[in-house]
Design a protein around this motif. Structure first.
Motif, mmCIF file in Angstrom:
data_model
loop_
_atom_site.group_PDB
_atom_site.id
_atom_site.type_symbol
_atom_site.label_atom_id
_atom_site.label_comp_id
_atom_site.label_asym_id
_atom_site.label_seq_id
_atom_site.Cartn_x
_atom_site.Cartn_y
_atom_site.Cartn_z
ATOM 1 N N VAL A 108 -9.477 -2.419 -5.073
ATOM 2 C CA VAL A 108 -10.290 -1.442 -5.819
ATOM 3 C C VAL A 108 -11.095 -0.561 -4.874
ATOM 4 O O VAL A 108 -11.295 0.634 -5.141
ATOM 5 C CB VAL A 108 -11.220 -2.127 -6.846
ATOM 6 N N TYR A 109 -11.553 -1.109 -3.773
ATOM 7 C CA TYR A 109 -12.297 -0.313 -2.796
ATOM 8 C C TYR A 109 -11.355 0.542 -1.950
ATOM 9 O O TYR A 109 -11.671 1.697 -1.636
ATOM 10 C CB TYR A 109 -13.138 -1.225 -1.892
ATOM 11 N N LEU A 110 -10.202 -0.014 -1.589
ATOM 12 C CA LEU A 110 -9.244 0.737 -0.771
ATOM 13 C C LEU A 110 -8.763 1.988 -1.497
ATOM 14 O O LEU A 110 -8.677 3.075 -0.902
ATOM 15 C CB LEU A 110 -8.060 -0.154 -0.407
ATOM 16 N N PHE A 111 -8.441 1.859 -2.785
ATOM 17 C CA PHE A 111 -7.995 3.025 -3.552
ATOM 18 C C PHE A 111 -9.102 4.068 -3.652
ATOM 19 O O PHE A 111 -8.848 5.269 -3.519
ATOM 20 C CB PHE A 111 -7.553 2.612 -4.956
ATOM 21 N N ALA A 112 -10.321 3.627 -3.913
ATOM 22 C CA ALA A 112 -11.433 4.565 -4.048
ATOM 23 C C ALA A 112 -11.700 5.297 -2.746
ATOM 24 O O ALA A 112 -11.918 6.517 -2.727
ATOM 25 C CB ALA A 112 -12.688 3.819 -4.513
ATOM 26 N N ILE A 113 -11.681 4.585 -1.623
ATOM 27 C CA ILE A 113 -11.910 5.219 -0.318
ATOM 28 C C ILE A 113 -10.786 6.202 -0.010
ATOM 29 O O ILE A 113 -11.026 7.319 0.466
ATOM 30 C CB ILE A 113 -12.006 4.152 0.789
ATOM 31 N N ALA A 114 -9.538 5.815 -0.298
ATOM 32 C CA ALA A 114 -8.388 6.676 0.002
ATOM 33 C C ALA A 114 -8.461 7.990 -0.760
ATOM 34 O O ALA A 114 -8.138 9.054 -0.213
ATOM 35 C CB ALA A 114 -7.087 5.944 -0.330
ATOM 36 N N GLU A 115 -8.888 7.939 -2.012
ATOM 37 C CA GLU A 115 -8.908 9.153 -2.821
ATOM 38 C C GLU A 115 -10.041 10.104 -2.464
ATOM 39 O O GLU A 115 -10.147 11.186 -3.045
ATOM 40 C CB GLU A 115 -8.943 8.802 -4.310
ATOM 41 N N THR A 116 -10.872 9.730 -1.510
ATOM 42 C CA THR A 116 -11.837 10.707 -0.993
ATOM 43 C C THR A 116 -11.152 11.721 -0.086
ATOM 44 O O THR A 116 -11.721 12.767 0.228
ATOM 45 C CB THR A 116 -12.966 10.010 -0.200
ATOM 46 N N GLU A 117 -9.910 11.404 0.350
ATOM 47 C CA GLU A 117 -9.203 12.272 1.289
ATOM 48 C C GLU A 117 -7.844 12.735 0.794
ATOM 49 O O GLU A 117 -7.380 13.804 1.192
ATOM 50 C CB GLU A 117 -9.038 11.566 2.641
ATOM 51 N N ILE A 118 -7.156 11.944 -0.021
ATOM 52 C CA ILE A 118 -5.813 12.322 -0.492
ATOM 53 C C ILE A 118 -5.811 12.393 -2.010
ATOM 54 O O ILE A 118 -6.671 11.818 -2.679
ATOM 55 C CB ILE A 118 -4.724 11.343 0.010
ATOM 56 N N SER A 119 -4.825 13.090 -2.565
ATOM 57 C CA SER A 119 -4.791 13.350 -3.999
ATOM 58 C C SER A 119 -4.449 12.099 -4.800
ATOM 59 O O SER A 119 -3.855 11.142 -4.283
ATOM 60 C CB SER A 119 -3.771 14.451 -4.312
ATOM 61 N N SER A 120 -4.806 12.122 -6.079
ATOM 62 C CA SER A 120 -4.556 10.983 -6.961
ATOM 63 C C SER A 120 -3.063 10.768 -7.188
ATOM 64 O O SER A 120 -2.603 9.630 -7.302
ATOM 65 C CB SER A 120 -5.275 11.190 -8.296
ATOM 66 N N SER A 121 -2.283 11.854 -7.251
ATOM 67 C CA SER A 121 -0.846 11.718 -7.494
ATOM 68 C C SER A 121 -0.128 11.117 -6.284
ATOM 69 O O SER A 121 0.787 10.293 -6.427
ATOM 70 C CB SER A 121 -0.228 13.069 -7.867
ATOM 71 N N ILE A 122 -0.543 11.505 -5.072
ATOM 72 C CA ILE A 122 0.016 10.910 -3.862
ATOM 73 C C ILE A 122 -0.312 9.413 -3.826
ATOM 74 O O ILE A 122 0.528 8.570 -3.484
ATOM 75 C CB ILE A 122 -0.542 11.586 -2.599
ATOM 76 N N THR A 123 -1.539 9.083 -4.192
ATOM 77 C CA THR A 123 -1.955 7.683 -4.225
ATOM 78 C C THR A 123 -1.086 6.875 -5.175
ATOM 79 O O THR A 123 -0.676 5.747 -4.864
ATOM 80 C CB THR A 123 -3.437 7.574 -4.655
ATOM 81 N N ALA A 124 -0.784 7.449 -6.339
ATOM 82 C CA ALA A 124 0.034 6.748 -7.334
ATOM 83 C C ALA A 124 1.440 6.487 -6.818
ATOM 84 O O ALA A 124 2.003 5.410 -7.032
ATOM 85 C CB ALA A 124 0.093 7.558 -8.631
ATOM 86 N N VAL A 125 2.009 7.472 -6.127
ATOM 87 C CA VAL A 125 3.366 7.303 -5.586
ATOM 88 C C VAL A 125 3.377 6.197 -4.528
ATOM 89 O O VAL A 125 4.247 5.322 -4.531
ATOM 90 C CB VAL A 125 3.896 8.615 -4.991
ATOM 91 N N LEU A 126 2.414 6.223 -3.631
ATOM 92 C CA LEU A 126 2.369 5.206 -2.578
ATOM 93 C C LEU A 126 2.111 3.817 -3.152
ATOM 94 O O LEU A 126 2.605 2.810 -2.626
ATOM 95 C CB LEU A 126 1.298 5.572 -1.545
ATOM 96 N N ASN A 127 1.358 3.747 -4.236
ATOM 97 C CA ASN A 127 1.113 2.467 -4.901
ATOM 98 C C ASN A 127 2.407 1.856 -5.432
ATOM 99 O O ASN A 127 2.521 0.634 -5.556
ATOM 100 C CB ASN A 127 0.115 2.657 -6.042
ATOM 101 N N SER A 128 3.388 2.706 -5.732
ATOM 102 C CA SER A 128 4.656 2.212 -6.266
ATOM 103 C C SER A 128 5.474 1.460 -5.214
ATOM 104 O O SER A 128 6.537 0.916 -5.525
ATOM 105 C CB SER A 128 5.485 3.371 -6.833
ATOM 106 N N LEU A 129 4.961 1.425 -3.968
ATOM 107 C CA LEU A 129 5.623 0.635 -2.923
ATOM 108 C C LEU A 129 5.397 -0.867 -3.117
ATOM 109 O O LEU A 129 6.000 -1.683 -2.412
ATOM 110 C CB LEU A 129 5.103 1.038 -1.544
ATOM 111 N N THR A 130 4.548 -1.230 -4.070
ATOM 112 C CA THR A 130 4.224 -2.643 -4.289
ATOM 113 C C THR A 130 5.456 -3.537 -4.457
ATOM 114 O O THR A 130 5.535 -4.602 -3.827
ATOM 115 C CB THR A 130 3.294 -2.793 -5.507
ATOM 116 N N PRO A 131 6.457 -3.163 -5.288
ATOM 117 C CA PRO A 131 7.634 -4.033 -5.407
ATOM 118 C C PRO A 131 8.389 -4.215 -4.087
ATOM 119 O O PRO A 131 8.919 -5.291 -3.822
ATOM 120 C CB PRO A 131 8.512 -3.296 -6.437
#
Length: 289
Positions: A80-103
């Motif tokens: 929860v902290y990593l996502f919040a810190i990341a979105e201070t610099e990169i867009s929410s849509s980019i974050t969502a795509v990279l999150n899909s690397l979970t599987p």
């Protein structure tokens, strides 16, 4: 017949909820710093889960609490902290795509640490997914010099945390009810979240209008995006299968894309290519011969 249609309805609702969480983080960061946002997300989710899942906590065996605590910090507290810190610099849509690397991460960790049997096609899928990630990040950094794309590594690490968490739960907590695991996780991280929150001088800014507006977004994120979404996810697993429920991974970035477009986030053509390559890699890693 009704159950067959209902599972598809729940799948789309779940994708809508989780796909919207990234834009809610972005909105929350307007009035809150990443540490306040992450802490409030945990606090609101914990309060909700205590209301609907308090009785389930008693079903957790005493010997399982060490694994509850471990998965709480790996799968809840840090991301929860990593996502919040990341979105201070990169867009929410980019974050969502990279999150899909979970599987993909779950597959690699399962192979290396948990003895998971992996097919050649799945390994190719992991490699393809990584290529897509590199293309997405590199092109984004080149076209958005005002954004620090090193922060994308935080999202990748958060996805790694989710991947490890999935394997830990499967190995050590498969006999514990999902609602009990979730409620137990958030109880464990509640006090640390409160400590982080009040170490940020939150009490001095809580009366500011933009802070209160941001908190409304995080209430929605914590209650709907975490609490309600988990209930839907558990019901979906029960009425269908874990494989069907996990297919929501493919749909979350699509929802996030639309929110990003509405919020004037732009993708370059090569970033779309990178996103498609990632999805191909995820599909190949999830598919079995």
């Amino acid at each position: 017949m009704f159950s067959k249609h209902l599972k598809w309805v729940l799948l789309f609702v779940l994708a809508l909820i989780w796909g919207s969480s990234f834009i809610l983080i972005k909105r929350g960061l307007v009035g809150l710093n990443p540490y306040q946002l992450g802490s409030l997300r945990i606090i609101f989710a914990t309060l909700f889960l205590l209301i609907i899942g308090f009785k389930s906590i008693a079903t957790i065996p005493h010997g399982k609490w060490k694994y509850i605590a471990l998965t709480a910090f790996i799968g809840t507290f840090m991301p929860v902290y990593l996502f919040a810190i990341a979105e201070t610099e990169i867009s929410s849509s980019i974050t969502a795509v990279l999150n899909s690397l979970t599987p993909l991460g779950a597959l690699v960790i399962g192979l290396l640490a948990f003895g998971l049997q992996v097919q050649r096609q799945q390994l190719f899928g992991v490699i393809i997914g990584l290529i897509g990630s590199i293309l997405l990040i590199a092109n984004g950094a080149a076209n958005n010099p005002e954004q620090n794309y090193w922060y994308a590594l935080l999202v990748i690490f958060a996805a790694f945390c989710y991947s490890l968490n999935v394997n830990l739960i499967k190995k050590y907590l498969s006999d514990v009810k999902p609602l009990a695991i979730t409620a137990g996780n958030f109880i464990v991280v509640l006090v640390p979240a409160l400590i982080v929150l009040f170490s940020t001088d939150f009490g001095k800014v809580i009366d500011q209008e933009e802070v209160q507006t941001a908190m409304l977004y995080i209430v929605v994120l914590g209650v709907i995006g975490t609490g309600v979404a988990n209930i839907i996810y558990f019901n979906l697993i029960q009425m269908s299968s874990p494989i069907f429920a996990a297919s929501v991974t493919y749909m979350i970035p699509i929802v996030a894309f639309f929110w990003g477009i509405l919020d004037n986030e732009l993708f370059s053509p090569m970033q779309y290519v990178g996103a498609v390559i990632i999805f191909v890699g995820i599909y190949m890693s999830a598919k079995k011969n």
